[in-house]
Design an enzyme around this catalytic site. Structure first.
Site, PDB file in Angstrom:
ATOM      1  N   ASN A   1      -1.831   1.807   5.723  1.00 28.80           N
ATOM      2  CA  ASN A   1      -1.252   0.762   5.689  1.00 28.80           C
ATOM      3  C   ASN A   1      -0.541   0.211   5.997  1.00 28.80           C
ATOM      4  O   ASN A   1      -0.163   0.524   7.561  1.00 28.80           O
ATOM      5  CB  ASN A   1       0.439   1.574   4.900  1.00 28.80           C
ATOM      6  CG  ASN A   1       0.993   0.565   4.592  1.00 28.80           C
ATOM      7  OD1 ASN A   1       1.346  -0.846   4.268  1.00 28.80           O
ATOM      8  ND2 ASN A   1       2.494   1.133   3.986  1.00 28.80           N
ATOM      9  N   GLY A   2      -1.046  -1.472   6.231  1.00 31.34           N
ATOM     10  CA  GLY A   2      -0.676  -2.131   7.227  1.00 31.34           C
ATOM     11  C   GLY A   2      -1.752  -3.095   7.740  1.00 31.34           C
ATOM     12  O   GLY A   2      -3.016  -2.865   7.184  1.00 31.34           O
TER      13      GLY A   2
ATOM     14  N   CYS B   1       0.724  -1.268  -0.087  1.00 29.57           N
ATOM     15  CA  CYS B   1      -0.365  -0.707   0.248  1.00 29.57           C
ATOM     16  C   CYS B   1       1.134   1.515  -0.217  1.00 29.57           C
ATOM     17  O   CYS B   1       2.032   1.091   0.611  1.00 29.57           O
ATOM     18  CB  CYS B   1      -0.966   0.263   1.123  1.00 29.57           C
ATOM     19  SG  CYS B   1      -2.437  -1.142   1.565  1.00 29.57           S
TER      20      CYS B   1
ATOM     21  N   GLU C   1       7.979 -14.481 -11.129  1.00 24.33           N
ATOM     22  CA  GLU C   1       7.405 -12.964 -10.029  1.00 24.33           C
ATOM     23  C   GLU C   1       6.916 -12.964 -11.862  1.00 24.33           C
ATOM     24  O   GLU C   1       5.581 -11.672 -11.640  1.00 24.33           O
ATOM     25  CB  GLU C   1       7.513 -12.572 -10.015  1.00 24.33           C
ATOM     26  CG  GLU C   1       8.643 -13.008  -8.615  1.00 24.33           C
ATOM     27  CD  GLU C   1      10.017 -12.116  -7.911  1.00 24.33           C
ATOM     28  OE1 GLU C   1       9.647 -11.362  -7.062  1.00 24.33           O
ATOM     29  OE2 GLU C   1      11.136 -11.899  -8.771  1.00 24.33           O
TER      30      GLU C   1
ATOM     31  N   TRP D   1      -2.631  -2.938  -1.559  1.00 21.27           N
ATOM     32  CA  TRP D   1      -2.725  -3.778  -2.185  1.00 21.27           C
ATOM     33  C   TRP D   1      -3.597  -4.700  -0.945  1.00 21.27           C
ATOM     34  O   TRP D   1      -3.205  -4.740   0.077  1.00 21.27           O
ATOM     35  CB  TRP D   1      -0.943  -4.370  -1.875  1.00 21.27           C
ATOM     36  CG  TRP D   1      -0.634  -5.080  -1.996  1.00 21.27           C
ATOM     37  CD1 TRP D   1       0.085  -6.116  -3.546  1.00 21.27           C
ATOM     38  CD2 TRP D   1      -0.434  -6.777  -0.791  1.00 21.27           C
ATOM     39  NE1 TRP D   1       0.436  -7.386  -3.328  1.00 21.27           N
ATOM     40  CE2 TRP D   1      -0.135  -7.778  -1.832  1.00 21.27           C
ATOM     41  CE3 TRP D   1      -0.996  -7.036   0.386  1.00 21.27           C
ATOM     42  CZ2 TRP D   1      -0.106  -9.187  -0.930  1.00 21.27           C
ATOM     43  CZ3 TRP D   1      -0.689  -8.348   1.075  1.00 21.27           C
ATOM     44  CH2 TRP D   1      -0.151  -9.565   0.241  1.00 21.27           C
TER      45      TRP D   1
ATOM     46  N   LYS E   1      12.725 -15.013 -10.753  1.00 16.38           N
ATOM     47  CA  LYS E   1      12.332 -14.109 -11.671  1.00 16.38           C
ATOM     48  C   LYS E   1      11.255 -14.271 -12.330  1.00 16.38           C
ATOM     49  O   LYS E   1      10.262 -14.226 -12.837  1.00 16.38           O
ATOM     50  CB  LYS E   1      13.739 -13.318 -12.108  1.00 16.38           C
ATOM     51  CG  LYS E   1      14.822 -12.301 -11.352  1.00 16.38           C
ATOM     52  CD  LYS E   1      14.328 -11.417 -11.048  1.00 16.38           C
ATOM     53  CE  LYS E   1      13.167 -11.421  -9.879  1.00 16.38           C
ATOM     54  NZ  LYS E   1      14.174 -10.842  -8.280  1.00 16.38           N
TER      55      LYS E   1
ATOM     56  N   GLU F   1      17.331 -17.759  -7.608  1.00 21.87           N
ATOM     57  CA  GLU F   1      16.651 -17.043  -8.088  1.00 21.87           C
ATOM     58  C   GLU F   1      16.540 -16.980  -9.905  1.00 21.87           C
ATOM     59  O   GLU F   1      15.723 -15.573  -9.918  1.00 21.87           O
ATOM     60  CB  GLU F   1      18.476 -15.751  -7.605  1.00 21.87           C
ATOM     61  CG  GLU F   1      17.712 -14.187  -8.127  1.00 21.87           C
ATOM     62  CD  GLU F   1      16.882 -13.296  -7.658  1.00 21.87           C
ATOM     63  OE1 GLU F   1      16.173 -13.877  -6.638  1.00 21.87           O
ATOM     64  OE2 GLU F   1      16.616 -12.149  -7.833  1.00 21.87           O
TER      65      GLU F   1
ATOM     66  N   HIS G   1      16.165 -36.342  -6.807  1.00 24.30           N
ATOM     67  CA  HIS G   1      15.368 -36.589  -5.793  1.00 24.30           C
ATOM     68  C   HIS G   1      14.259 -36.094  -6.434  1.00 24.30           C
ATOM     69  O   HIS G   1      13.195 -35.904  -4.989  1.00 24.30           O
ATOM     70  CB  HIS G   1      16.129 -35.906  -4.062  1.00 24.30           C
ATOM     71  CG  HIS G   1      16.635 -37.347  -4.513  1.00 24.30           C
ATOM     72  ND1 HIS G   1      17.365 -38.182  -4.467  1.00 24.30           N
ATOM     73  CD2 HIS G   1      18.084 -36.777  -3.977  1.00 24.30           C
ATOM     74  CE1 HIS G   1      18.710 -38.524  -4.186  1.00 24.30           C
ATOM     75  NE2 HIS G   1      19.506 -37.060  -4.487  1.00 24.30           N
TER      76      HIS G   1
ATOM     77  N   ARG H   1       3.978  -0.612  -4.958  1.00 24.04           N
ATOM     78  CA  ARG H   1       4.073  -0.912  -3.155  1.00 24.04           C
ATOM     79  C   ARG H   1       2.537  -1.289  -3.479  1.00 24.04           C
ATOM     80  O   ARG H   1       2.379  -2.303  -2.330  1.00 24.04           O
ATOM     81  CB  ARG H   1       3.846   0.249  -2.173  1.00 24.04           C
ATOM     82  CG  ARG H   1       5.349   1.014  -2.132  1.00 24.04           C
ATOM     83  CD  ARG H   1       4.679   2.242  -1.387  1.00 24.04           C
ATOM     84  NE  ARG H   1       5.140   1.681   0.201  1.00 24.04           N
ATOM     85  CZ  ARG H   1       6.186   1.388   1.076  1.00 24.04           C
ATOM     86  NH1 ARG H   1       6.147   1.413   0.565  1.00 24.04           N
ATOM     87  NH2 ARG H   1       5.522   0.800   2.681  1.00 24.04           N
TER      88      ARG H   1
ATOM     89  N   LYS I   1       5.740  -4.242  -4.047  1.00 26.82           N
ATOM     90  CA  LYS I   1       7.870  -4.104  -4.063  1.00 26.82           C
ATOM     91  C   LYS I   1       8.233  -4.030  -2.052  1.00 26.82           C
ATOM     92  O   LYS I   1       9.540  -5.028  -1.874  1.00 26.82           O
ATOM     93  CB  LYS I   1       8.137  -2.450  -4.147  1.00 26.82           C
ATOM     94  CG  LYS I   1       9.436  -2.430  -4.149  1.00 26.82           C
ATOM     95  CD  LYS I   1      10.083  -3.138  -5.049  1.00 26.82           C
ATOM     96  CE  LYS I   1      11.293  -2.921  -5.071  1.00 26.82           C
ATOM     97  NZ  LYS I   1      12.402  -4.002  -5.615  1.00 26.82           N
TER      98      LYS I   1
END
Ligand code: G6P
Length: 611
Positions: free
Chosen positions: A99-100, A2, A491, A73, A488, A484, A507, A27, A606
């Site tokens: 926000n929270g 947010c 996402e 968000w 990427k 990573e 395995h 955000r 983010k």
């Protein structure tokens, strides 16, 4: 998560807020809204991105000199017009953005419902707002006092900002656990989740601390604690240029940030690495060297991409410093009952410095006597302030939601710290130390070379963009790079991708391999090279399509691969900061080829300031 913006002063508030929301959209971007105060209180909100709000307001009366805005968000309540912020209190006189998360909202809601309150949204925010309104009306106290009383009962994290129709010259804000910056202009004040909406107007800022209340008028800023005592605002000058938060000709922030990496790595080394004198200068390390070199154990605590940087650092620290290292997801670490000793050093790795789980994890560890060392990008952020010591990554603002340049900068900083500790502990030979300093020094030029692969990788992206799944494999220092790379791709392109240790794939994941599965090997020349060639053979034998990131001069892997991306040779310890770059580009181009908004991938944000 947010983004919030507010303005009070002589300018038109709406354009300032709208521009600010666009800057903060990374955000959260599932809905947005503004509340404007000009005699009456007008609240406009809309599901979707900020430009949908903007379009919906064409022709509407947006004239005001005080206003608040929010880009969301979702936590409580699905993304919708109804759940978008700002919320209005039951009597319509107050508007609030938040926000929270208010953890005890259910209990507060029941209490309010018993008093006859009816809720228009599913949000915890509306509950807190009506709780404030109720106190304001029934205790017959001012709004500021009502906010203070309400917050003493609130469990959770918040930044809240309120407009009151009865007090059009005042904005009230409060913070606990989510970021809040005030911009101090001449006869005007700005308020935002980070400095990006503010720097265009003023570079004088005040970072609000937890449990503080800000009472803003156009020409006055009063800070108080929850005990109603005044606090002198600490005004800082921002060292940030507007260009740093604009796209500068690139189609996306993500691409700009990938391309910035030669500079960000250079900036990260500048003033620290001195190859001619074979020294590394890092005050945060030097001033605390006893803590660091005598550490019984190092625990890397982080989330997401920063956690991958921690995994690579595990290999680096154990090899160079001979200190045992554990790497923990902050979200797990904070909730179990970890054994922490006085001699433990916790590295908190975070781009934003505001990730809620990382903050709480280090607060807990600090209470138990651990020494906290922050590796953070955003100067003045919460993690930077909570840490006992630290080193900034100096990557500049990272706006693309998928982290790229912050990751490579974290690797550079962590490697320098390890080298410095190793030198002090005498666990590294002079020859290897000098060699690694040179390798770091050469990294920016090597990254430049890798970026020349951009066009080729764009072509590869066209070829692989319709894959349903992908497997990323690596060993040793390149194992976390595989994780990573897979992250990427997930996402940005929404292709299911799994990262795995190359030998471990036998395995389980090997069962997925068929002629349709792209298997991306991170296989630069290192001490595991022969081993990873065997793993490539195993995939090839099962008809998987091998795409390999390899070192210049490798003659074996090209013969086994469908496609290759060649990077300059480097010491295996430095290799991850190079081998990750083709994978960033690969994910980026696949996301673009699929027509997705790579800077704002669905459901992500983010900065994750909720747990
Ligand atoms: C979010 C971001 C990731 C980031 C993670 C940790 O998930 O989308 O890019 O790696 O948070 O954030 P931090 O700011 O603590 O590094």
């Amino acid at each position: 998560m947010c983004g919030i913006v507010a303005y009070i002063g002589p300018r038109e508030a709406y354009p300032v807020i709208l521009k600010g929301l666009k800057r903060l959209e990374y955000r959260g971007y599932d809905s947005s809204g503004v509340a404007l105060l000009n005699g009456d209180l007008r609240v406009y909100k809309k599901k979707g991105k900020v430009n949908e709000l903007e379009e919906s307001l064409i022709g509407k009366d947006v004239h005001a000199h005080a206003g608040i805005g929010h880009t969301r968000w979702a936590t409580h309540g699905e993304p919708s017009d109804r759940n978008a912020h700002p919320h209005q209190s039951a009597n319509g006189k107050l508007a609030m953005i938040h926000n929270g998360i208010i953890e005890n909202y259910a209990q507060l809601k029941t209490e309010l419902q018993k008093k006859g309150y009816v809720f228009k949204s599913d949000t915890d925010t509306e509950v807190l707002l009506n709780f404030i309104e109720d106190i304001h009306e029934n205790n017959q106290c001012g709004l500021e006092e009502a906010v203070r009383i309400a917050l003493k009962r609130v469990v959770g994290a918040y930044v809240i900002v309120l407009l009151d129709a009865a007090n059009p010259d005042t904005i009230i804000a409060a913070r606990k656990g989510s970021p809040l910056v005030i911009g101090v202009g001449k006869g005007e004040h700005f308020l935002a989740s980070d400095a990006s909406p503010i720097i265009e107007y003023t570079k004088e800022v005040v970072y609000v601390n937890d449990y503080e209340l800000a009472i803003l008028k156009a020409d006055e800023l009063v800070l108080k604690n929850l005990g109603n005592e005044k606090i002198t605002p600490f005004v800082q000058k921002l060292d940030l240029e507007l260009a740093a938060i604009e796209k500068g000709g690139y189609d996306h922030f993500m691409l700009k940030e990938i391309f910035e990496q030669p500079d960000t790595i250079f900036d990260c080394l500048r003033g620290r690495l001195d190859v001619s004198n074979a020294t590394i200068t890092m005050a945060g390390v030097q001033n605390n060297i006893e803590h660091l070199k005598l550490a019984n154990r190092i625990i890397m605590v982080a989330c997401g991409t920063s956690w991958h940087a921690g995994l690579i650092a595990e290999y680096v620290f154990e090899e160079l410093c001979r200190i045992p290292v554990e790497v923990e997801y902050a979200s797990e670490f904070r909730y179990r009952n970890p054994v922490i000793h006085k001699g433990d050093v916790i590295f908190a790795i975070s781009q934003s410095g505001e990730t809620a789980d990382t903050i709480v994890a280090i607060e807990r560890a600090k209470e138990q006597g651990a020494f906290i060392f922050g590796v953070v990008n955003v100067v003045g952020s919460s993690i930077a302030r909570i840490s006992n010591a630290g080193a900034y990554t100096h990557a500049g603002p990272e706006i693309g939601v998928a982290s790229t340049k912050a990751f490579t900068a974290q690797l550079v900083v962590l490697t320098m710290i390890a080298l410095k500790i190793a030198k002090e502990k005498n666990t590294i030979s002079e020859e290897r130390y000098v060699h690694l300093l040179n390798e770091l020094h050469e990294a920016p030029e090597k990254v430049k070379e890798i970026l020349l692969l951009n066009d080729k990788i764009q072509e590869l992206a066209e070829k692989y963009k319709d894959a349903k799944d992908a497997l990323y494999l690596g060993r040793g220092y390149n194992f976390p790079v595989a994780l990573e790379g897979a992250l990427k791709l997930k996402e940005i392109s929404y292709i299911h991708a799994e990262g795995y240790a190359a030998a471990e794939m036998k395995h389980g994941p090997i069962a997925l391999v068929d002629e349709n599965l792209p298997v991306v090997f991170v296989a630069t020349k290192d001490s595991y090279h022969e081993k990873i060639i065997s793993n490539i053979q195993e995939i090839k034998a099962r008809k998987g399509k091998v795409v390999a990131v390899i070192s210049e001069g490798d003659e074996t892997i090209p013969q086994l691969s469908e496609d290759i991306m060649v990077v300059p040779q480097a010491d295996e310890l430095v290799a991850p900061m190079l081998s990750v770059i083709p994978l960033q580009l690969f994910a980026y181009h696949i996301g673009v080829a699929k027509g997705y908004d790579v800077d704002k991938p669905r459901n992500l944000a983010k900065s994750v300031t909720v747990e």
